[in-house]
Design an enzyme around this catalytic site. Structure first.
Site, PDB file in Angstrom:
ATOM      1  N   ASP A 131       3.552  -6.187   1.184  1.00 39.91           N
ATOM      2  CA  ASP A 131       2.557  -7.976   0.467  1.00 39.91           C
ATOM      3  C   ASP A 131       3.941  -8.307  -0.368  1.00 39.91           C
ATOM      4  O   ASP A 131       3.693  -9.260  -1.003  1.00 39.91           O
ATOM      5  CB  ASP A 131       1.504  -7.358   0.092  1.00 39.91           C
ATOM      6  CG  ASP A 131       0.510  -8.174   0.719  1.00 39.91           C
ATOM      7  OD1 ASP A 131       0.386  -8.534   2.135  1.00 39.91           O
ATOM      8  OD2 ASP A 131      -0.776  -7.819   0.262  1.00 39.91           O
ATOM      9  N   LYS A 157      -5.117  -7.752  10.755  1.00 44.35           N
ATOM     10  CA  LYS A 157      -3.812  -6.905  10.611  1.00 44.35           C
ATOM     11  C   LYS A 157      -3.877  -5.555  11.330  1.00 44.35           C
ATOM     12  O   LYS A 157      -2.595  -5.160  11.533  1.00 44.35           O
ATOM     13  CB  LYS A 157      -3.838  -7.229   9.072  1.00 44.35           C
ATOM     14  CG  LYS A 157      -3.414  -7.999   7.839  1.00 44.35           C
ATOM     15  CD  LYS A 157      -3.550  -7.852   6.576  1.00 44.35           C
ATOM     16  CE  LYS A 157      -3.256  -9.042   5.989  1.00 44.35           C
ATOM     17  NZ  LYS A 157      -3.819  -9.156   4.611  1.00 44.35           N
ATOM     18  N   GLN A 173      -5.985  -5.968   0.045  1.00 45.27           N
ATOM     19  CA  GLN A 173      -6.240  -6.985   0.595  1.00 45.27           C
ATOM     20  C   GLN A 173      -7.068  -8.228  -1.133  1.00 45.27           C
ATOM     21  O   GLN A 173      -7.951  -7.113  -1.095  1.00 45.27           O
ATOM     22  CB  GLN A 173      -7.585  -7.077   1.458  1.00 45.27           C
ATOM     23  CG  GLN A 173      -8.153  -8.271   1.660  1.00 45.27           C
ATOM     24  CD  GLN A 173      -6.932  -9.108   2.772  1.00 45.27           C
ATOM     25  OE1 GLN A 173      -6.223  -8.809   3.317  1.00 45.27           O
ATOM     26  NE2 GLN A 173      -7.309 -10.520   2.963  1.00 45.27           N
TER      27      GLN A 173
END
Ligand code: NAP
Length: 288
Positions: free
Chosen positions: A124, A57, A101
């Site tokens: 997200d 990422k 994460q």
């Protein structure tokens, strides 16, 4: 849709590259106004897979000109420390997106952590506000993996409206939002999960079959309608080190009209849509 000898392989790397080129253009337009999008990446613990995802990422951010800010914590981090960090990032004008994460160690409440991220920076798409937006068809940040699948279908010119879609997997991060996004696009959607009885009686009806269960070889050719579009979200590491999806690729490609490979299908799209959401956030904040 009609049968072909072997399916067209949907190239997620190529579609990703096109979308990333567009991302670069958007970042350049922001730069002309003195804005550089920023993504904060929070990693807790030392899970090797998570470390790889986070590195990918960060690399993708740097490729398109997004700044990334890494915040690493040990696996036994105090929940209050983590929450305080996220609150600081919420208030930081240089941060357009915050990514924590997953998975988190068991002593941390995922729900609390995700709720702490400002809905405005929730790139997200896991905050309850954005999940609610998805339900009413008015989401700001669609979750990256199902968003990537929708973009793959769009780029391939695959019609969704009126199609029978079967989603195998009902998780909050893939299956459920996937089903909602395709329902929003006027598909007739069925969601299957681990307790579904006789999975094949549902999958055989699918014009578009999306599989996100995390079980290698779950989907065999006899479970797939001739000419179906098959999207394999699964990522499984076999004992011999090979990376495979949930679909028997070699068997099913002889029945499907289009199919995503693993790797090289949905995977690259997930990271790309994170970039898209981060840039969208920067554009929205700039417009305020
Ligand atoms: P998850 O949270 O473990 O959820 C799996 C879902 O599949 C659950 O709803 C489960 O049902 C269902 N399921 C499990 N076994 C099944 C079976 N035999 N038949 C039917 N349904 C079954 O996993 P996830 O986070 O959604 O991820 C799913 C897969 O996608 C994993 O392989 C993951 O690595 C991969 N993934 C890929 C990407 C990407 O970028 N390509 C992104 C995210 C995830 P229950 O709800 O009944 O337990």
């Amino acid at each position: 849709m009609h049968a072909t000898a072997t399916a067209r392989i949907i190239d997620g790397v190529a579609v990703s590259a096109k979308i990333r080129a567009d991302c670069k253009g958007r970042v350049e337009r922001l730069a002309r106004r003195g804005i550089k999008p920023g993504l904060a990446v929070v990693l807790v613990g030392s899970d090797p897979a998570s470390a790889v995802y986070v590195r990918n990422k960060e690399r993708a951010c740097s490729d398109v000109g997004i700044r990334s800010f890494r915040h690493d914590f040990s696996a036994d981090v105090d929940p209050e420390t983590l929450v305080a960090t996220i609150e600081r990032l919420n208030a930081d004008p240089g941060v357009d997106g915050i990514l924590v994460q997953l998975p988190l160690p068991p002593h941390l409440s995922v729900a609390r952590v995700l709720r702490t991220i400002s809905a405005e920076k929730d790139v997200d798409g896991f905050h309850l506000y954005n999940v609610g937006g998805l339900v009413v068809g008015d989401t700001v940040f669609p979750p990256c993996t199902p968003y990537g699948v929708v973009k793959l279908l769009e780029h391939e010119g695959i019609r969704v409206e009126g199609q029978n879609v079967v989603v195998v997997g009902a998780s909050n991060i893939v299956g459920k939002p996937m089903a909602l996004m395709l329902m929003q696009r006027d598909a007739t959607v069925c969601i299957c999960h681990a307790k579904t009885r006789d999975l094949a009686q549902f999958t055989i009806l699918a014009d578009i079959l999306v599989v996100a269960a995390g079980k290698p070889n779950l989907i065999l050719p006899q479970m797939v309608k001739t000419g179906a579009v098959v999207i394999d979200v699964g990522i499984n590491r076999l004992a011999d080190g090979r990376l495979v999806g949930d679909v028997d690729f070699e068997g099913v490609r002889r029945k499907a009209s289009s199919i995503t490979p693993v790797p090289g299908g949905v995977g690259p799209m997930t990271v790309t849509m994170l970039l898209v959401n981060t840039i969208t956030s920067a554009e929205r904040r700039q417009a305020e």
